[in-house]
Design a protein around this motif. Structure first.
Motif, PDB file in Angstrom:
ATOM      1  N   VAL A   1      70.670  -7.538  51.627  1.00 40.53           N
ATOM      2  CA  VAL A   1      70.824  -6.666  50.461  1.00 40.53           C
ATOM      3  C   VAL A   1      69.749  -5.589  50.556  1.00 40.53           C
ATOM      4  O   VAL A   1      68.556  -5.889  50.639  1.00 40.53           O
ATOM      5  N   CYS A   2      70.179  -4.331  50.605  1.00 43.69           N
ATOM      6  CA  CYS A   2      69.227  -3.238  50.848  1.00 43.69           C
ATOM      7  C   CYS A   2      68.364  -2.940  49.627  1.00 43.69           C
ATOM      8  O   CYS A   2      68.768  -3.144  48.493  1.00 43.69           O
ATOM      9  N   LYS A   3      67.169  -2.442  49.909  1.00 46.82           N
ATOM     10  CA  LYS A   3      66.181  -2.161  48.860  1.00 46.82           C
ATOM     11  C   LYS A   3      66.563  -0.908  48.071  1.00 46.82           C
ATOM     12  O   LYS A   3      67.064   0.059  48.641  1.00 46.82           O
ATOM     13  N   PRO A   4      66.234  -0.900  46.778  1.00 53.28           N
ATOM     14  CA  PRO A   4      66.490   0.318  46.004  1.00 53.28           C
ATOM     15  C   PRO A   4      65.603   1.468  46.463  1.00 53.28           C
ATOM     16  O   PRO A   4      64.477   1.254  46.913  1.00 53.28           O
ATOM     17  N   VAL A   5      66.132   2.682  46.351  1.00 47.69           N
ATOM     18  CA  VAL A   5      65.344   3.875  46.655  1.00 47.69           C
ATOM     19  C   VAL A   5      64.417   4.139  45.475  1.00 47.69           C
ATOM     20  O   VAL A   5      64.854   4.157  44.320  1.00 47.69           O
ATOM     21  N   GLU A   6      63.130   4.316  45.766  1.00 46.16           N
ATOM     22  CA  GLU A   6      62.172   4.629  44.697  1.00 46.16           C
ATOM     23  C   GLU A   6      61.605   6.041  44.869  1.00 46.16           C
ATOM     24  O   GLU A   6      61.406   6.752  43.905  1.00 46.16           O
ATOM     25  N   ASP A   7      61.389   6.434  46.120  1.00 44.27           N
ATOM     26  CA  ASP A   7      60.840   7.762  46.391  1.00 44.27           C
ATOM     27  C   ASP A   7      61.960   8.697  46.842  1.00 44.27           C
ATOM     28  O   ASP A   7      62.443   8.607  47.967  1.00 44.27           O
ATOM     29  N   PHE A   8      62.374   9.581  45.938  1.00 44.05           N
ATOM     30  CA  PHE A   8      63.482  10.493  46.254  1.00 44.05           C
ATOM     31  C   PHE A   8      63.016  11.728  47.019  1.00 44.05           C
ATOM     32  O   PHE A   8      63.831  12.450  47.575  1.00 44.05           O
ATOM     33  N   SER A   9      61.698  11.955  47.061  1.00 45.75           N
ATOM     34  CA  SER A   9      61.187  13.207  47.629  1.00 45.75           C
ATOM     35  C   SER A   9      61.292  13.257  49.152  1.00 45.75           C
ATOM     36  O   SER A   9      61.260  14.334  49.736  1.00 45.75           O
ATOM     37  N   THR A  10      61.432  12.083  49.795  1.00 44.04           N
ATOM     38  CA  THR A  10      61.413  12.073  51.260  1.00 44.04           C
ATOM     39  C   THR A  10      62.798  11.819  51.870  1.00 44.04           C
ATOM     40  O   THR A  10      62.924  11.602  53.069  1.00 44.04           O
ATOM     41  N   LEU A  11      63.854  11.841  51.036  1.00 45.33           N
ATOM     42  CA  LEU A  11      65.175  11.433  51.513  1.00 45.33           C
ATOM     43  C   LEU A  11      65.907  12.483  52.338  1.00 45.33           C
ATOM     44  O   LEU A  11      66.776  12.156  53.148  1.00 45.33           O
ATOM     45  N   SER A  12      65.586  13.743  52.118  1.00 45.58           N
ATOM     46  CA  SER A  12      66.385  14.822  52.676  1.00 45.58           C
ATOM     47  C   SER A  12      66.642  14.743  54.194  1.00 45.58           C
ATOM     48  O   SER A  12      67.795  14.854  54.625  1.00 45.58           O
ATOM     49  N   PRO A  13      65.601  14.537  55.031  1.00 44.11           N
ATOM     50  CA  PRO A  13      65.879  14.454  56.475  1.00 44.11           C
ATOM     51  C   PRO A  13      66.788  13.278  56.840  1.00 44.11           C
ATOM     52  O   PRO A  13      67.661  13.400  57.707  1.00 44.11           O
ATOM     53  N   LEU A  14      66.608  12.134  56.156  1.00 37.68           N
ATOM     54  CA  LEU A  14      67.458  10.971  56.415  1.00 37.68           C
ATOM     55  C   LEU A  14      68.913  11.290  56.064  1.00 37.68           C
ATOM     56  O   LEU A  14      69.828  10.974  56.828  1.00 37.68           O
ATOM     57  N   LEU A  15      69.124  11.919  54.917  1.00 35.04           N
ATOM     58  CA  LEU A  15      70.488  12.260  54.497  1.00 35.04           C
ATOM     59  C   LEU A  15      71.138  13.212  55.496  1.00 35.04           C
ATOM     60  O   LEU A  15      72.301  13.032  55.877  1.00 35.04           O
TER      61      LEU A  15
END
Ligand SMILES: [Zn+2]
Length: 179
Positions: free
Chosen positions: A16-30
């Protein structure tokens, strides 16, 4: 940049994957997840399918069944309610060469956050509802082979073994929609 897609047998696809807490670093992954999905001709991709333990996935069903532009990012999603019933042949980027008729609810009420962290709640049906349910299953460690009868699962044992061994890494047949 396209990332490597992990396959059936990799433990990250069973957790079960962990919830995202830090939205500021997601852009490169997306960005990388969209690149990976497009390169593999998929219509959806969950983070753990590229080895990342986070509750997020991307979907692009534009131009399928004349959906029009339909590109989505769903973070910390939760299916709140569902109903109806539909059957559809699904393929999976983590299960190359396997195609299964999967029964799922026809519509869902879905709660999620967007890439800025804003919360949304939406009633969704059709192909988008199906793709969301497939990806939410990934984020909960569930495969399409867990959604069919044991008799049907038996029928793909050979393929599952080959995928686990790493013999099959990419599907040749592109007839079914894969996510
Ligand atoms: Zn899949």
């Amino acid at each position: 940049m396209a990332l490597e897609i992990v396959h059936y047998g990799d433990p990250i696809l069973r957790k079960v994957c962990k919830p995202v807490e830090d939205f500021s670093t997601l852009s490169p992954l997306l960005d990388d997840m969209f690149d990976t999905m497009y390169e593999a001709n998929g219509i959806g991709l969950a983070a753990n399918q590229v080895g990342v333990d986070l509750n997020l996935f991307v979907i692009d069903i534009s131009d399928i069944e004349s959906e029009g532009e339909s590109i989505h990012i769903f973070i910390n999603g939760k299916i709140m309610d569902s109903g109806g019933e539909s059957w559809f042949e699904e393929g999976c980027l983590s299960l190359p060469e396997v195609r299964l008729e999967v029964k799922r609810p026809e519509f869902i009420e879905f709660k999620y956050q967007d890439e800025s962290g804003k919360e949304h709640k939406q009633k969704i049906d059709g192909l988008l509802a199906r793709a969301i349910q497939h990806e939410m299953d990934h984020l909960n460690g569930i495969f399409i082979v867990d959604r069919v009868s044991s008799a049907v699962k038996m029928g793909v044992q050979k393929e599952l073994k080959m995928i686990k061994k790493g013999t099959v890494t990419r599907a040749k047949d592109r007839k079914a929609l894969v996510f």
